[in-house]
Structure formats: C-alpha cells, structure tokens
Design an enzyme around this catalytic site. Structure first.
Site, PDB file in Angstrom:
ATOM      1  CG  ASP A  49      -1.810  -3.975   9.460  1.00 19.71           C
ATOM      2  OD1 ASP A  49      -1.447  -3.012   8.770  1.00 19.71           O
ATOM      3  OD2 ASP A  49      -2.367  -4.988   8.987  1.00 19.71           O
TER       4      ASP A  49
ATOM      5  CG  ASP B 285      -5.757  -2.215   4.685  1.00 17.15           C
ATOM      6  OD1 ASP B 285      -6.940  -1.874   4.873  1.00 17.15           O
ATOM      7  OD2 ASP B 285      -4.903  -1.464   4.180  1.00 17.15           O
TER       8      ASP B 285
ATOM      9  CG  ASP C 255      -2.980  -8.950   8.086  1.00 21.08           C
ATOM     10  OD1 ASP C 255      -3.409  -9.339   6.980  1.00 21.08           O
ATOM     11  OD2 ASP C 255      -2.414  -7.844   8.229  1.00 21.08           O
TER      12      ASP C 255
END
Length: 242
Positions: A35, A37, A198
């Site tokens: 991922d 961001d 995250d």
C-alpha cells in the site's frame, strides 16, 4: 500454498513480534505488494487536514478516529458513506465532494506540507529491489501516488503501480480486487505474495486476495504512529505476559 495470516504463535522474546513474523515469510515470497499512504508514505496527517477542510466546507462530520478507521477506502466511497449516514444526499454529491477535496489537498501541499518516507517499510522495498518483483497497490489518486513515490526517490523500486481509479480495479478495499490486479501484473500467484498495509480495510483485502502473508506495518518498530501502544506491548512482552 496455505494462507498463514491467522493463528501464528507469538514468540516471547523482546524483538518486535511483527518483524519476526515478517522475516520468517520474506524468504518464501515471490513478490511483494505495498500500500502507499500510511505504508510507504507518511501521508495520513496531510490527508486528514484536507479531509477536515473539505468536510467543514460541505457540512460533514468526520472526526480523526473515524478517518483512521476508514483508511484504505477510496475517497469517493468514504464521501458516499458519510453523505448517506448523515442524510445529506439531497444536496451533496460524492464525486463533487471528491473534487473539492483534491483542491484542498493541493492547497495543503502548496502550504509546505510534505509526506516523508516510512523508513521501516521503504527499507524493505529497497532491500528486495531487483531480487523479486514488487508493486504498489493504493486507493489513492494515481497522480498523487506517483508524485509522492517519485518525490522521496522510490518510484523506480516498483515494477508496477495499481491505483483504485483504474478501470481494471472494479471494487475498492476491503474487496481484494486491487491486490489481485497487482499480483496478476507481476505474474505471481497471490499465494506467493506478501502484502504490506496500515489499514484494517487493506488487511481484509489482502486476506481475501489469498496472499501468503499480510503484514500490518502499524506493528513494526519505528512506525510513525501508535508508538505508545507499541511500547506497552513490548513491555508486556518483556515481562512474559502475552
């Protein structure tokens, strides 16, 4: 290959548990998918500032805790959800709200807000560059993702970048589509891929995609958020109270 995301035993050493688990699977992986961001780039504070400005402008409530709980969802889907929940569909359009957020995001960046790298994750990407194929799979806007990765000098590490605004990605996270597309472009079966996320929605998407291992980077040492919580976990671990 068996999916190993659940029911792995925790060790009782003082070493970061997620790092130990991840290092045990990395030698088995044939591809890595990250991922962007909050995983490769520490963009979340900047993103929340643009969200806050947009929501104040259009009259939506979006507290910080809720913002983090929706991490990984495409922006337009978050607006759609907020508008429906707050009964604003009679005068707010998710697409128009997304356009306003893009402008506020540009304003925030023009004021000097810059997202830096999350070193504990980018170091892994640097270590495996040229050894196995790697991809970025992000719910962010493609132009922003490419710009952010290029700004910190890591865009060249990745063989492909997949974003949720591409036609090939039919559904956003927590659906598995974006991670399946990433594995397909790398030419690797998802069962031999490790994914890095995250956000809870991202972890769900990785698990649904059947990846070998889903690494929750929030649990890694030196991750920029949840420092106090991680210290508490490690203190408990040191005292054998798992």
């Amino acid at each position: 290959m068996t999916n190993h995301n659940h029911h792995l035993p925790y060790n009782t050493t003082s070493k970061c548990i997620e790092t130990s688990r991840l290092e045990s699977f990395l030698p088995l992986a044939k591809a890595l998918v990250f991922d962007c961001d909050g995983t490769l780039l520490d963009t979340m504070p900047i993103y929340y500032e643009s969200w806050k400005r947009t929501c104040e402008e259009v009259g939506l409530e979006f507290p910080l805790e809720r913002f983090y709980s929706t991490a990984g969802m495409p922006v337009v889907d978050i607006f759609r959800m907020l508008i429906e929940e707050q009964n604003k569909s009679h005068h707010l359009c998710p697409i128009q709200c997304e356009i306003r957020k893009k402008q506020h995001h540009a304003d925030v960046e023009s004021e000097g807000w810059v997202a830096g790298p999350i070193d504990v994750v980018t170091d892994i990407a640097s270590r495996y560059h040229g050894k196995i194929p790697m991809a970025v799979a992000s719910s962010g806007w493609r132009d922003h993702v490419l710009k952010g990765l290029e700004r910190i000098g890591i865009l060249h590490l990745f063989d492909t970048v997949v974003t949720a605004d591409e036609e090939e990605v039919k559904r956003g996270k927590p659906h598995p589509d974006i991670f399946l597309v990433a594995a397909k472009r790398l030419g690797v079966d998802p069962a031999f891929c490790i994914g890095f996320e995250d956000a809870d929605f991202g972890i769900q998407a990785l698990n649904s995609a059947g990846y070998m291992y889903s690494s929750d980077v929030r649990l890694l040492h030196m991750y920029p958020r949840n420092v106090e919580k991680r210290r508490q976990i490690d203190m408990s671990n040191d005292n054998g109270r798992w």
